[in-house]
Design an enzyme around this catalytic site. Structure first.
Site, PDB file in Angstrom:
ATOM      1  N   LEU A   1       0.813  -1.278  -0.081  1.00  0.00           N
ATOM      2  CA  LEU A   1      -0.011   0.015  -0.113  1.00  0.00           C
ATOM      3  C   LEU A   1       0.819   1.194  -0.223  1.00  0.00           C
ATOM      4  O   LEU A   1       0.395   2.468  -0.139  1.00  0.00           O
ATOM      5  CB  LEU A   1      -0.890  -0.099   1.203  1.00  0.00           C
ATOM      6  CG  LEU A   1      -2.322  -0.643   1.014  1.00  0.00           C
ATOM      7  CD1 LEU A   1      -2.340  -1.775   0.637  1.00  0.00           C
ATOM      8  CD2 LEU A   1      -3.081  -0.587   2.523  1.00  0.00           C
TER       9      LEU A   1
ATOM     10  N   TYR B   1       0.660  10.076 -11.995  1.00  0.00           N
ATOM     11  CA  TYR B   1       0.198   9.146 -11.259  1.00  0.00           C
ATOM     12  C   TYR B   1      -0.230   7.816 -11.708  1.00  0.00           C
ATOM     13  O   TYR B   1       0.125   6.422 -11.462  1.00  0.00           O
ATOM     14  CB  TYR B   1      -0.937   9.820 -10.283  1.00  0.00           C
ATOM     15  CG  TYR B   1      -1.363   8.678  -9.056  1.00  0.00           C
ATOM     16  CD1 TYR B   1      -0.553   8.079  -8.324  1.00  0.00           C
ATOM     17  CD2 TYR B   1      -2.784   8.853  -9.028  1.00  0.00           C
ATOM     18  CE1 TYR B   1      -1.096   7.319  -7.198  1.00  0.00           C
ATOM     19  CE2 TYR B   1      -3.298   7.935  -7.827  1.00  0.00           C
ATOM     20  CZ  TYR B   1      -2.578   7.485  -7.079  1.00  0.00           C
ATOM     21  OH  TYR B   1      -2.836   6.605  -6.153  1.00  0.00           O
TER      22      TYR B   1
END
Ligand code: UDP
Length: 320
Positions: free
Chosen positions: A76, A149
């Protein structure tokens, strides 16, 4: 089971750590606190089976040792948040690409399962009504920082799937669609914590653009349930899977809902995208997940709706 959570002091990571401990698993987390916060895991420090290290996943020997100790890795750790991406593109690209390379390299040594957190941003400007995992990804120009991103995460997906195909490493890619809830910070642009804080202080609610753009928000508790189930579902290995909620709300409607639930005297302030982010900023107008794959795999159905989410976030910010 022993689980390693990279980015475990982050918003989703800390909720996942809590839920895994609740189920009796042992949890190791590594977090460099760049966007995560030690406050998110303060309540877990004394819990049996909880271990944490404040360090970066770029510390290769340390990461190798942690991966070796665990049965599964929830990866994560990432640079997230549109504002962070626009302001710090180098950090975003390097953290997301190099970090995932490191995790996969070490996991591959003893074939430890890796769950990679990806994002609905990868769909880019796709105009599909529902975003399906096998649909095309439509990126904007490389001159527009936002898309770095999406590209960095798409590369993570490619690399994870390549490790599965070429080396037999069990990898699952999960695409998160606007996961929200307590502990999420508004510092990097996320809309719900920002609106809630503004509403609680009776300050203007900053709606970017005309507010007609929409999103689907999912409660972090639903996301964490799914993460745990996916981790033990054999059929999920080698797959890319959407995770979120499919009920849509416009950002303007969201602002009104937040003000109402917070009993706020705020008013809406419309701000152009150019002023909010950077000149020429491109937003995604809609972003709705097709959830049939995750439904089929784990019987996924979200338990919490938008009102539950906003109420929980209001409660969190009233207490903090
Ligand atoms: N947004 C907004 N006001 C804010 C922060 C965000 O209107 O103060 C908008 C943003 O432009 C986007 C939506 O809310 O259209 C969701 O933004 P967020 O950064 O939470 O997630 P993402 O853009 O990744 O979906």
């Amino acid at each position: 089971m022993k689980a390693l959570i990279t980015g475990g002091a982050g918003f989703i990571g800390s909720h996942l750590a809590e839920a895994l401990l609740e189920e009796g698993h042992e949890v190791y987390i590594i977090d460099d606190l760049s966007t995560g916060s030690i406050d998110n895991i303060d309540h877990l420090k004394e819990r049996k089976g909880f271990h944490y290290v404040v360090d970066t996943i770029m510390n290769s020997p340390l990461l190798a040792e942690l991966v070796d100790k665990c049965d599964i890795v929830y990866h994560l750790a990432a640079a997230v948040g549109v504002m962070l991406i626009v302001e710090s593109p180098v950090r975003t690209i390097e953290t997301n690409v190099k970090g995932t390379e490191e995790v996969l390299k070490h996991a591959n040594k003893k074939k430890k399962k890796v769950i990679i957190a990806s994002t609905s941003e990868v769909y880019g400007k796709s105009s599909q009504k529902l975003f399906r995992e096998d649909g095309d990804l439509v990126m904007g120009s490389t001159t527009k920082g936002r898309w770095s991103y999406a590209c960095s995460k798409a590369l993570d997906e490619f690399l994870g799937l390549a490790y599965w195909k070429e080396k037999g490493l069990p990898v699952v890619v999960l695409r998160f669609f606007n996961i929200v809830g307590p502990r999420q910070t508004g510092r990097y642009g996320m809309v719900i914590p920002r609106f809630v804080k503004q509403a609680l202080h009776n300050k203007p609610i900053t709606v970017f653009g005309d507010g007609k753009q929409s999103r689907c928000f999912a409660h972090v508790k639903d996301a964490v349930d799914a993460l745990i189930k996916i981790g033990v579902t054999e059929d999920a290995v080698g797959q890319v899977i959407n995770l979120g909620n499919d009920s849509e709300v416009s950002i303007e409607e969201l602002a009104i809902k937040v003000m109402k639930l917070a009993n706020s005297k705020s008013e809406i302030q419309y701000i152009s995208y150019d002023d909010a982010y950077e000149e020429g900023f491109e937003d995604m107008l809609r972003r709705v997940p097709d959830l049939s794959k995750i439904n089929k795999l784990i019987g996924y159905k979200s338990k919490y709706d938008l009102d539950d989410i906003i109420k929980d976030v209001i409660k969190y910010y009233r207490e903090h």
